[in-house]
Design an enzyme around this catalytic site. Sequence first.
Site, PDB file in Angstrom:
ATOM      1  N   ALA A   1      32.577  79.340  -1.167  1.00 21.38           N
ATOM      2  CA  ALA A   1      31.873  77.890  -1.152  1.00 21.38           C
ATOM      3  C   ALA A   1      30.579  78.025  -0.072  1.00 21.38           C
ATOM      4  O   ALA A   1      30.716  78.663   0.979  1.00 21.38           O
ATOM      5  CB  ALA A   1      32.753  77.005  -0.561  1.00 21.38           C
TER       6      ALA A   1
ATOM      7  N   LYS B   1      18.894  80.536  -9.557  1.00 24.81           N
ATOM      8  CA  LYS B   1      17.494  80.795 -10.202  1.00 24.81           C
ATOM      9  C   LYS B   1      17.128  82.140 -10.178  1.00 24.81           C
ATOM     10  O   LYS B   1      17.633  82.829  -9.232  1.00 24.81           O
ATOM     11  CB  LYS B   1      16.510  80.192  -9.293  1.00 24.81           C
ATOM     12  CG  LYS B   1      15.159  80.148  -9.797  1.00 24.81           C
ATOM     13  CD  LYS B   1      14.111  80.075  -8.548  1.00 24.81           C
ATOM     14  CE  LYS B   1      13.917  81.354  -8.240  1.00 24.81           C
ATOM     15  NZ  LYS B   1      12.878  81.653  -7.169  1.00 24.81           N
TER      16      LYS B   1
ATOM     17  N   TYR C   1      -1.105  60.198 -41.676  1.00 21.76           N
ATOM     18  CA  TYR C   1      -1.564  59.381 -40.625  1.00 21.76           C
ATOM     19  C   TYR C   1      -0.754  59.694 -39.304  1.00 21.76           C
ATOM     20  O   TYR C   1       0.469  60.060 -39.254  1.00 21.76           O
ATOM     21  CB  TYR C   1      -0.966  57.815 -40.902  1.00 21.76           C
ATOM     22  CG  TYR C   1      -1.653  57.330 -42.243  1.00 21.76           C
ATOM     23  CD1 TYR C   1      -2.842  56.476 -41.980  1.00 21.76           C
ATOM     24  CD2 TYR C   1      -1.618  57.565 -43.504  1.00 21.76           C
ATOM     25  CE1 TYR C   1      -3.787  56.250 -42.922  1.00 21.76           C
ATOM     26  CE2 TYR C   1      -2.088  57.291 -44.422  1.00 21.76           C
ATOM     27  CZ  TYR C   1      -3.535  56.559 -44.410  1.00 21.76           C
ATOM     28  OH  TYR C   1      -3.991  56.092 -45.301  1.00 21.76           O
TER      29      TYR C   1
ATOM     30  N   ASN D   1      33.315  87.512  -6.031  1.00 17.74           N
ATOM     31  CA  ASN D   1      33.476  86.223  -5.794  1.00 17.74           C
ATOM     32  C   ASN D   1      32.486  85.705  -4.705  1.00 17.74           C
ATOM     33  O   ASN D   1      32.523  86.152  -3.556  1.00 17.74           O
ATOM     34  CB  ASN D   1      34.901  85.926  -5.233  1.00 17.74           C
ATOM     35  CG  ASN D   1      35.246  84.481  -4.833  1.00 17.74           C
ATOM     36  OD1 ASN D   1      35.677  83.618  -6.243  1.00 17.74           O
ATOM     37  ND2 ASN D   1      35.169  83.837  -3.883  1.00 17.74           N
TER      38      ASN D   1
ATOM     39  N   SER E   1      33.126  82.034   2.718  1.00 16.78           N
ATOM     40  CA  SER E   1      32.476  80.714   2.650  1.00 16.78           C
ATOM     41  C   SER E   1      31.397  80.512   3.629  1.00 16.78           C
ATOM     42  O   SER E   1      31.518  81.088   4.499  1.00 16.78           O
ATOM     43  CB  SER E   1      33.668  79.408   2.739  1.00 16.78           C
ATOM     44  OG  SER E   1      34.367  79.754   1.696  1.00 16.78           O
TER      45      SER E   1
ATOM     46  N   ARG F   1      -1.521  47.500 -29.832  1.00 11.39           N
ATOM     47  CA  ARG F   1      -0.110  46.944 -29.570  1.00 11.39           C
ATOM     48  C   ARG F   1       0.913  47.870 -28.777  1.00 11.39           C
ATOM     49  O   ARG F   1       1.853  47.248 -28.372  1.00 11.39           O
ATOM     50  CB  ARG F   1       0.556  46.436 -31.048  1.00 11.39           C
ATOM     51  CG  ARG F   1      -0.130  45.289 -31.677  1.00 11.39           C
ATOM     52  CD  ARG F   1       0.306  44.855 -33.006  1.00 11.39           C
ATOM     53  NE  ARG F   1      -0.439  45.867 -33.877  1.00 11.39           N
ATOM     54  CZ  ARG F   1      -0.093  45.944 -35.297  1.00 11.39           C
ATOM     55  NH1 ARG F   1       1.156  45.315 -35.613  1.00 11.39           N
ATOM     56  NH2 ARG F   1      -0.474  46.716 -36.192  1.00 11.39           N
TER      57      ARG F   1
ATOM     58  N   TYR G   1      13.561  82.989   0.680  1.00 12.06           N
ATOM     59  CA  TYR G   1      12.059  82.486   0.941  1.00 12.06           C
ATOM     60  C   TYR G   1      11.823  82.750   2.397  1.00 12.06           C
ATOM     61  O   TYR G   1      12.814  81.953   3.066  1.00 12.06           O
ATOM     62  CB  TYR G   1      12.075  81.472   0.280  1.00 12.06           C
ATOM     63  CG  TYR G   1      10.654  80.796   0.321  1.00 12.06           C
ATOM     64  CD1 TYR G   1       9.444  81.467  -0.324  1.00 12.06           C
ATOM     65  CD2 TYR G   1      10.479  79.354   0.778  1.00 12.06           C
ATOM     66  CE1 TYR G   1       8.239  80.936  -0.094  1.00 12.06           C
ATOM     67  CE2 TYR G   1       9.010  79.017   0.659  1.00 12.06           C
ATOM     68  CZ  TYR G   1       8.085  79.488   0.409  1.00 12.06           C
ATOM     69  OH  TYR G   1       6.921  79.238   0.391  1.00 12.06           O
TER      70      TYR G   1
ATOM     71  N   ASN H   1       1.642  50.105 -50.477  1.00 10.43           N
ATOM     72  CA  ASN H   1       1.162  51.372 -50.157  1.00 10.43           C
ATOM     73  C   ASN H   1       1.339  51.918 -48.903  1.00 10.43           C
ATOM     74  O   ASN H   1       1.514  51.201 -47.823  1.00 10.43           O
ATOM     75  CB  ASN H   1      -0.482  51.181 -50.134  1.00 10.43           C
ATOM     76  CG  ASN H   1      -1.213  52.267 -49.883  1.00 10.43           C
ATOM     77  OD1 ASN H   1      -0.740  53.313 -50.113  1.00 10.43           O
ATOM     78  ND2 ASN H   1      -2.263  52.093 -49.176  1.00 10.43           N
TER      79      ASN H   1
ATOM     80  N   ASP I   1       0.162  58.149 -36.748  1.00 11.44           N
ATOM     81  CA  ASP I   1       1.397  57.417 -36.371  1.00 11.44           C
ATOM     82  C   ASP I   1       2.405  57.037 -37.413  1.00 11.44           C
ATOM     83  O   ASP I   1       3.182  56.016 -37.442  1.00 11.44           O
ATOM     84  CB  ASP I   1       0.769  55.958 -35.910  1.00 11.44           C
ATOM     85  CG  ASP I   1      -0.049  55.303 -37.202  1.00 11.44           C
ATOM     86  OD1 ASP I   1      -0.348  55.869 -38.450  1.00 11.44           O
ATOM     87  OD2 ASP I   1      -0.523  53.940 -36.747  1.00 11.44           O
TER      88      ASP I   1
HETATM   89  C1  UD1 Z   1      -3.088  50.819 -44.288  1.00 11.88           C
HETATM   90  C2  UD1 Z   1      -3.571  50.682 -45.720  1.00 11.88           C
HETATM   91  C3  UD1 Z   1      -2.419  49.610 -46.295  1.00 11.88           C
HETATM   92  C4  UD1 Z   1      -1.272  50.302 -45.956  1.00 11.88           C
HETATM   93  C5  UD1 Z   1      -0.803  50.408 -44.719  1.00 11.88           C
HETATM   94  C6  UD1 Z   1       0.450  51.294 -44.559  1.00 11.88           C
HETATM   95  C7  UD1 Z   1      -6.209  50.615 -45.944  1.00 11.88           C
HETATM   96  C8  UD1 Z   1      -7.341  49.999 -46.279  1.00 11.88           C
HETATM   97  N1  UD1 Z   1      -4.773  49.825 -45.969  1.00 11.88           N
HETATM   98  O1  UD1 Z   1      -3.462  49.540 -43.799  1.00 11.88           O
HETATM   99  O2  UD1 Z   1      -2.489  49.849 -47.743  1.00 11.88           O
HETATM  100  O3  UD1 Z   1      -0.058  49.512 -46.507  1.00 11.88           O
HETATM  101  O4  UD1 Z   1      -2.014  51.376 -44.081  1.00 11.88           O
HETATM  102  O5  UD1 Z   1       0.592  51.073 -42.940  1.00 11.88           O
HETATM  103  O6  UD1 Z   1      -6.076  51.926 -45.922  1.00 11.88           O
HETATM  104  N2  UD1 Z   1      -7.450  54.656 -38.660  1.00 11.88           N
HETATM  105  C9  UD1 Z   1      -8.679  55.484 -38.600  1.00 11.88           C
HETATM  106  N3  UD1 Z   1      -9.968  55.288 -38.517  1.00 11.88           N
HETATM  107  C10 UD1 Z   1     -10.041  54.032 -38.890  1.00 11.88           C
HETATM  108  C11 UD1 Z   1      -9.295  53.084 -39.433  1.00 11.88           C
HETATM  109  C12 UD1 Z   1      -7.878  53.539 -39.525  1.00 11.88           C
HETATM  110  O7  UD1 Z   1      -8.435  56.695 -37.868  1.00 11.88           O
HETATM  111  O8  UD1 Z   1     -11.452  53.575 -39.063  1.00 11.88           O
HETATM  112  C13 UD1 Z   1      -6.400  55.097 -38.798  1.00 11.88           C
HETATM  113  C14 UD1 Z   1      -5.650  54.134 -37.733  1.00 11.88           C
HETATM  114  O9  UD1 Z   1      -5.635  54.774 -36.648  1.00 11.88           O
HETATM  115  C15 UD1 Z   1      -4.324  53.874 -38.344  1.00 11.88           C
HETATM  116  C16 UD1 Z   1      -4.154  54.271 -39.896  1.00 11.88           C
HETATM  117  O10 UD1 Z   1      -5.659  54.747 -40.073  1.00 11.88           O
HETATM  118  O11 UD1 Z   1      -3.182  55.305 -38.065  1.00 11.88           O
HETATM  119  C17 UD1 Z   1      -4.113  52.955 -40.670  1.00 11.88           C
HETATM  120  O12 UD1 Z   1      -5.126  52.104 -40.376  1.00 11.88           O
HETATM  121  P1  UD1 Z   1      -4.779  50.696 -40.208  1.00 11.88           P
HETATM  122  O13 UD1 Z   1      -6.062  49.986 -39.848  1.00 11.88           O
HETATM  123  O14 UD1 Z   1      -3.838  50.393 -39.378  1.00 11.88           O
HETATM  124  O15 UD1 Z   1      -4.477  50.197 -41.758  1.00 11.88           O
HETATM  125  P2  UD1 Z   1      -3.629  49.227 -42.158  1.00 11.88           P
HETATM  126  O16 UD1 Z   1      -4.201  47.937 -42.099  1.00 11.88           O
HETATM  127  O17 UD1 Z   1      -2.071  49.270 -41.733  1.00 11.88           O
HETATM  128 CA    CA Z   2      -1.142  50.114 -39.669  1.00  6.96          CA
END
Ligand code: UD1
Ligand code: CA
Length: 453
Positions: free
Chosen positions: A377, A348, A100, A374, A402, A15, A384, A166, A102
């Site tokens: 201007a 510089k 995570y 001083n 100046s 996304r 160089y 979660n 992200d």
């Molecule tokens: C997950 C949780 C969910 C929680 C949510 C919060 C699980 C099954 N679910 O869901 O309970 O509410 O996060 O945002 O864990 N990733 C990998 N490898 C994989 C799968 C995922 O590295 O095989 C990484 C993804 O890049 C991402 C993170 O794990 O950064 C979460 O994965 P994603 O599939 O987005 O989980 P959600 O469905 O959001």
């Molecule tokens: Ca997610």
Amino acid sequence: MNLDVVILAAGQGTRMRSALPKVLHKLAGKPLVAHVIDTARQLSPRAVHTVVGHGAGQVQEALADRQVEWVLQAEQLGTGHAVAQALPAIADDATLLVLYGDVPLVTGNTLTRLVAAANTGALAILTVELDDPTGYGRIVREAGDVRAIVEHKDAAPEQLAIREVNTGILAAPARLMKQWLPRLSANNAQGEYYLTDVVGLAVADGVVVIAQQAASVWEVQGVNNRLQLAELERQHQRQIAERLMTEGATLIDPARIDVRGTLTTGRDVVIDVNCVFEGTVELGDNVTIGAGCVIRDAVIEANSVIEPLTLIDRAHVGANAQVGPFARLRPGTQLERGAKVGNFVETKQAIVGEGSKINHLSYVGDASIGAGTNIGAGTITCNYDGVNKYRTEIGDNVFIGSNSALVAPVTIGAGATVGAGSVITGDVPAEQLAIARGRQRNISGWQRPAKKS
Ligand code: UD1
Ligand code: CA
């Protein structure tokens, strides 16, 4: 107790609609996953294992300086599968913390509390209450105790009403994770190995499950698209702005400042709108920063005034100095106390001595200027020759007229004067006047040409 951190960063981030892996998109000038790594380091872990998959090479290259252990998850079969890939590198007696790539703004405090809970032998999960829990795993409780996490796509209608969700972040003894992860099945709506299923396994094994609530919603917010990234950026900047104001800085508008790194401010610093601070920037007491300045890796000492639209990069500005508007201090610039650098001046590798002035339209590079000098201007240090660079040395109390060109290497002695419009190609001894320009001739009775009819 030994701590091992596992950061999940293998997903594609569809996304974002980007050629760049999601975790490399920047928040406050730093890749998302770098925020997570840096926060994890606050807990002094034994190792930070980062699970990569999509764009693995790109991620590893971008974070080469971060000293993490890389774990490749070739196929993304779910969060449980991702953590399982890191298990061989983790000792049984460690506590394992899952983060995570992200979710960039989680705080060291929150993680410290979570790890402390896991250190008691429990499975500790980080939860949060949301007004709209759509898409998240729901925390299912019985008589107050956590029994399971049910993913949105697997949830029964009454479970969908649960607002405690979660965050994904959890900690547990590695020994237990090593028992649970191989037992996960992909028998669910998404056909994935869910990390969240360890909660059900813990309950079945009689292991205590502790749910801790995050201190705020934003610290557990993930980034899925560029809108969410922009929202988190503002949130993060707001936090920084609040800290700066708490520490005694005046921000003319706290919604219009960007700090991409570390900014420290003395007392009674005033920062006008739309300034960007990058790297490590230190502002002394009573420093004023005008609107629209960009300042990177710089120290600005007490009482100095930076006028609007000034760029400062890897430079040192001494006390009581004045810079700008529209000035550009490039790397290696050092302004001594009370120096002045005015509009459309570029410096510089230049030392500008105490109280010296370069007020208008100049280039001063590879130069050192003494005190009380001083620079008129339009003065240019011609440093160089197309191949090599040379230095210009200017003493104390010099006056450069100046529109002069100082062709380096060249030395202008203390107290010397250079006449306006000179091209100086040889040294000027102290106290002498150098004039190097065409001599003026006046022609009397001169008639301008008449227009031809
Ligand atoms: C997950 C949780 C969910 C929680 C949510 C919060 C699980 C099954 N679910 O869901 O309970 O509410 O996060 O945002 O864990 N990733 C990998 N490898 C994989 C799968 C995922 O590295 O095989 C990484 C993804 O890049 C991402 C993170 O794990 O950064 C979460 O994965 P994603 O599939 O987005 O989980 P959600 O469905 O959001
Ligand atoms: Ca997610």
